[in-house]
Each structure stands twice: as C-alpha cells, then as structure tokens.
Design a protein around this motif. Structure first.
Motif, short mmCIF file in Angstrom:
data_model
loop_
_atom_site.label_atom_id
_atom_site.label_comp_id
_atom_site.label_asym_id
_atom_site.label_seq_id
_atom_site.Cartn_x
_atom_site.Cartn_y
_atom_site.Cartn_z
N GLY A 1 -6.29 3.01 3.19
CA GLY A 1 -6.45 4.28 2.52
C GLY A 1 -5.40 5.29 2.94
N MET A 2 -5.10 5.33 4.25
CA MET A 2 -4.06 6.23 4.74
C MET A 2 -2.71 5.88 4.15
SD MET A 2 -5.20 6.49 8.75
CE MET A 2 -3.69 7.34 9.22
N ALA A 3 -2.39 4.58 4.11
CA ALA A 3 -1.11 4.15 3.56
C ALA A 3 -1.00 4.49 2.08
CB ALA A 3 -0.92 2.65 3.76
N SER A 4 -2.15 4.58 1.40
CA SER A 4 -2.18 4.95 -0.02
C SER A 4 -2.19 6.46 -0.22
CB SER A 4 -3.41 4.34 -0.69
OG SER A 4 -3.42 2.93 -0.56
N GLY A 5 -2.03 7.19 0.88
CA GLY A 5 -1.98 8.65 0.78
C GLY A 5 -3.31 9.28 0.49
N ARG A 6 -4.37 8.75 1.09
CA ARG A 6 -5.71 9.28 0.88
C ARG A 6 -6.27 9.79 2.20
NH1 ARG A 6 -6.17 11.19 -3.37
NH2 ARG A 6 -3.94 11.20 -3.03
N PRO A 7 -6.78 11.02 2.24
CA PRO A 7 -7.46 11.50 3.45
C PRO A 7 -8.75 10.73 3.66
CG PRO A 7 -7.72 13.08 1.65
CD PRO A 7 -6.77 12.03 1.16
N THR A 8 -9.17 10.62 4.91
CA THR A 8 -10.35 9.83 5.24
C THR A 8 -11.32 10.63 6.10
OG1 THR A 8 -9.15 7.73 5.12
CG2 THR A 8 -11.16 7.75 6.44
N ILE A 9 -12.60 10.48 5.81
CA ILE A 9 -13.67 11.00 6.67
C ILE A 9 -14.32 9.77 7.31
CG2 ILE A 9 -15.74 12.42 6.82
CD1 ILE A 9 -14.89 13.57 4.03
N ALA A 10 -14.21 9.67 8.61
CA ALA A 10 -14.67 8.48 9.33
C ALA A 10 -15.68 8.86 10.39
CB ALA A 10 -13.48 7.76 9.96
N THR A 11 -16.42 7.86 10.83
CA THR A 11 -17.31 8.06 11.97
C THR A 11 -16.55 7.86 13.27
OG1 THR A 11 -18.05 5.79 11.56
CG2 THR A 11 -19.52 7.56 10.88
N MET B 1 0.85 -1.19 0.00
CA MET B 1 0.00 0.00 0.00
C MET B 1 0.89 1.23 0.00
SD MET B 1 -3.11 -1.03 -0.03
CE MET B 1 -3.93 -2.62 0.16
N ARG B 2 0.91 1.93 -1.11
CA ARG B 2 1.78 3.11 -1.23
C ARG B 2 1.05 4.21 -2.00
NH1 ARG B 2 3.29 3.01 -6.38
NH2 ARG B 2 3.32 1.02 -7.49
N VAL B 3 1.64 5.39 -1.99
CA VAL B 3 1.05 6.53 -2.69
C VAL B 3 1.19 6.30 -4.20
CG1 VAL B 3 1.15 9.02 -3.02
CG2 VAL B 3 1.63 8.03 -0.76
N PRO B 4 0.10 6.38 -4.96
CA PRO B 4 0.18 6.11 -6.40
C PRO B 4 0.78 7.27 -7.18
CG PRO B 4 -2.04 6.75 -5.82
CD PRO B 4 -1.28 6.65 -4.52
N PRO C 1 -6.35 -0.47 -6.76
CA PRO C 1 -6.90 0.45 -7.77
C PRO C 1 -8.06 1.29 -7.24
CG PRO C 1 -6.49 -1.69 -8.75
CD PRO C 1 -6.29 -1.85 -7.27
N VAL C 2 -8.86 0.72 -6.35
CA VAL C 2 -9.99 1.47 -5.78
C VAL C 2 -9.47 2.63 -4.94
CG1 VAL C 2 -12.02 1.29 -4.30
CG2 VAL C 2 -11.36 -0.63 -5.76
N LEU C 3 -8.46 2.37 -4.12
CA LEU C 3 -7.91 3.42 -3.28
C LEU C 3 -7.18 4.47 -4.11
CD1 LEU C 3 -6.52 1.14 -0.43
CD2 LEU C 3 -8.71 2.35 -0.50
N ARG C 4 -6.51 4.03 -5.17
CA ARG C 4 -5.80 4.97 -6.03
C ARG C 4 -6.75 5.91 -6.77
NH1 ARG C 4 -1.76 0.34 -8.57
NH2 ARG C 4 -0.36 0.22 -6.75
#
Length: 354
Positions: free
Chosen positions: A262-272, A155-158, A238-241
C-alpha cells in the motif's frame, strides 16, 4: 516475499529451489522459472508435523542443498526438526508463533523457539520490533534484521485514470471514500475490528466504503453497511489503487507486506501497533505515512479513518510520504541483497549456493 526473493536470488547466480504446497505460489514460481519442489504442508502448527517432517527430509535428501532457508513459524518447526543442524539453516519467523496463542500453549511455543536455536545458524527478522520480541522471551542465537521489501516497479502510484478504472472494476463508486484491508480472512488480520470501526465511520459519511479482499471471502456487497468483499485476486494492485487509505488492523505481525504494498502504491495506512508498523509508517526522519493505533481498538481506528475522511489534504501529504518511505526503506532488491549477504556470513556456504 518468497517469490520475489527466489527470483532475485536466481538473478544473483544462486541455484534456488522452493519447497511448498501446490497452489498459487507454486504456479508463480514455475512461471518465473524457479524450481518448485512439491511439499504438502498446512498452516496449522500442530497438524501433520510428523508426516510433513518426513516428506521434507526426503525432499532435502534428493535436492542436497548447501543451505536451507525456512520461512514462517510452521516451516521453522517442521524444517528444523527435519534438518537438525545437518545443513546450514536460516530461519525467518515472519511473526513469532507464540504471539498467536495464550497460556500453556504460548509457554510451549516459547520453549520450542529457545530450544530450536541450537539448530538455527542464523535468524532473520523482518523488523527491529520482531527481533526485540524474540529477545524479550529469551530466544538467543545469531540474528540479523532484514526489512521486508516489495517490488517498487510493479507497485507504483496510480494515475487518475488507473484509479477510476480500478474502482469501476471493483464496483465501487468513484466519489466514495474507500478504505481497504488486504489479507486472508483470519483472527490475526483483524478484519472484524475494521468492520466494527466502520459502523462509526458510516455515521459520519454514509457513502464511505470498506473493501475487504483475500482468501476466505466471496464476491458480494452489503451496501447497507458499506462493505464490499472480494475473493483473492491474481493482481492486488487494483484494490490498492481504488483505496483512499489502507487499513492494517492485525493483532500480530512481523512486518506486513500488504502494508508495504500500500505504501509503495502511494496510499497512507492506519495500522495497529504490532511489529513493523511504527518502523514503516512513522519512525525516523522521513514524514509520517499514516498513523498507528493499539490492536483491537476499533474506536481509535474509526477516529483515524474519519480524520482522513475530513482532511483530504492530510491524505495527500501522507500518500507522498508513503511512496518516499517505500523507496527509501523497503525496496525488494535491497532486501534480497541483504539476505544473500547474510547467507555468506555462514561458514562453508559457496558464493553461488542456496
């Protein structure tokens, strides 16, 4: 989680075997060279307990392990009934069973967890909040917090090219603002809350796309509502990218692995605001990697999505923070080392036995 832990334990010198139903996990364990012990078990807590317990006892009699590590509430129920303290037992709830039910069923689940501590040599919690939830209900016993981790190499930043290719493969416009929910279709995971929020998001941006992926979905698109669904993929990367932001609208968790991926893929997250979310995204000295809203609050979820739709520079900052937090706090190899260290605190456990 189980696959990565089992592979890491083999590398550490443990003789590891995994009992689980036939399916994708069993296939991946076999491909990785981890011994698989077929055990028919279903997710539903009240179904098949007697037969599953007997089957697991027979498996344990043949395998003769030095230690049993039970993952999830269902395995914790059946496994502790089967073992009853005869073998050193580690239990890891991955979200408490009583969070999924109400009324008398909830009280019964809490009473069971309190009782079952007598057959639990150690409980491992995947977040500090999960530990607090147990203590608040009077579930005592020896316990340690071992934060969930993910494979930071896989899991890395694409790259920009990988991101564009991922969107093409999923049939998503390259220019659209994309939010993704990854997980089996269920009440727990809260996809219905995300779908409700998406109506408000689409009112702000007509091309915005919500991508839902996991067990229980078929491959189809409802472009009028801006929703694309996909059945489970062998490779979730691919989904996370493809995503601008990850949504984790769960009603309860221990610490969501899809959030960490998602975090490891460099994606910000909105969570409950469920167990693990604030610890992963906000708490501590590191920059925030997203935001947290209350469960089932679709309006608040929509506001946070729209905020990032309008402020792409915020998405960039949180993306950098997400990878930084994953590297610092949620490395799978560190998780595996902490689990092994916990094993060795138990009396009578050989150094290379599991």
């Amino acid at each position: 989680m189980v696959l990565g832990l089992a592979c890491a334990q083999r590398a550490q010198g443990f003789e590891t075997a995994v009992a689980c139903p036939d399916g994708p996990l069993a296939e991946r364990l076999t491909a990785a060279g981890v011994r698989w012990l077929p055990w028919e078990s279903r997710r539903e807590p009240a179904k098949g307990v007697a037969s599953e317990r007997q089957a697991l006892r027979e498996i344990l009699d043949r395998a003769a392990p030095d230690l049993v590590h039970l993952h999830s509430s269902k395995a914790g129920l059946v496994g502790r009934l089967a073992v009853r303290g005869r073998i050193p037992t580690v239990f890891q709830p991955h979200a408490w069973s009583f969070l999924a039910v109400e009324g008398r069923t909830r009280l019964a689940a809490i009473r069971w967890e309190r009782f079952a501590t007598r057959w639990t040599d150690m409980t491992l919690f995947c977040s500090w909040q999960e530990q607090r939830e147990g203590f608040d209900e009077g579930i005592a016993g020896v316990g340690r917090v071992v934060l969930n981790g993910v494979d930071l190499t896989a899991m890395r930043v694409p790259t920009a090219a990988e991101r564009a290719a991922a969107r093409r493969s999923l049939g998503v416009s390259e220019d659209a603002f994309v939010a993704t929910v990854v997980g089996r279709r269920s009440y727990q995971k809260g996809q219905d809350v995300a779908v409700k929020a998406w109506q408000q998001v689409r009112a702000e941006e007509g091309s915005a796309t919500l991508l839902l992926v996991g067990e229980g979905y078929t491959n189809e698109a409802d472009w009028q509502r801006g929703i694309v669904t996909r059945a489970p993929l062998d490779d979730v990367r691919p989904v996370l990218r493809a995503a601008d932001v990850i949504l984790s609208p769960s009603r309860w968790e221990g610490l969501s692995l899809s959030l960490l991926e998602g975090m490891a893929s460099g994606r910000p997250t909105i969570a409950t605001n469920v167990a693990g979310s604030q610890e992963a995204l906000i708490n501590g000295p590191l920059p925030a990697a997203g935001s947290v809203v209350e469960p089932e609050n679709s309006a608040a979820l929509a506001r946070e999505i729209v905020k990032r739709l309008r402020q792409r520079e915020l998405v960039g900052r949180e993306a950098n923070a997400a990878r930084m937090r994953a590297e610092t706090l949620f490395d799978e190899s560190a998780t595996a080392a902490s689990v092994s260290a916990a094993y060795r605190l138990l009396p009578g456990i050989p150094r290379a036995a599991a």
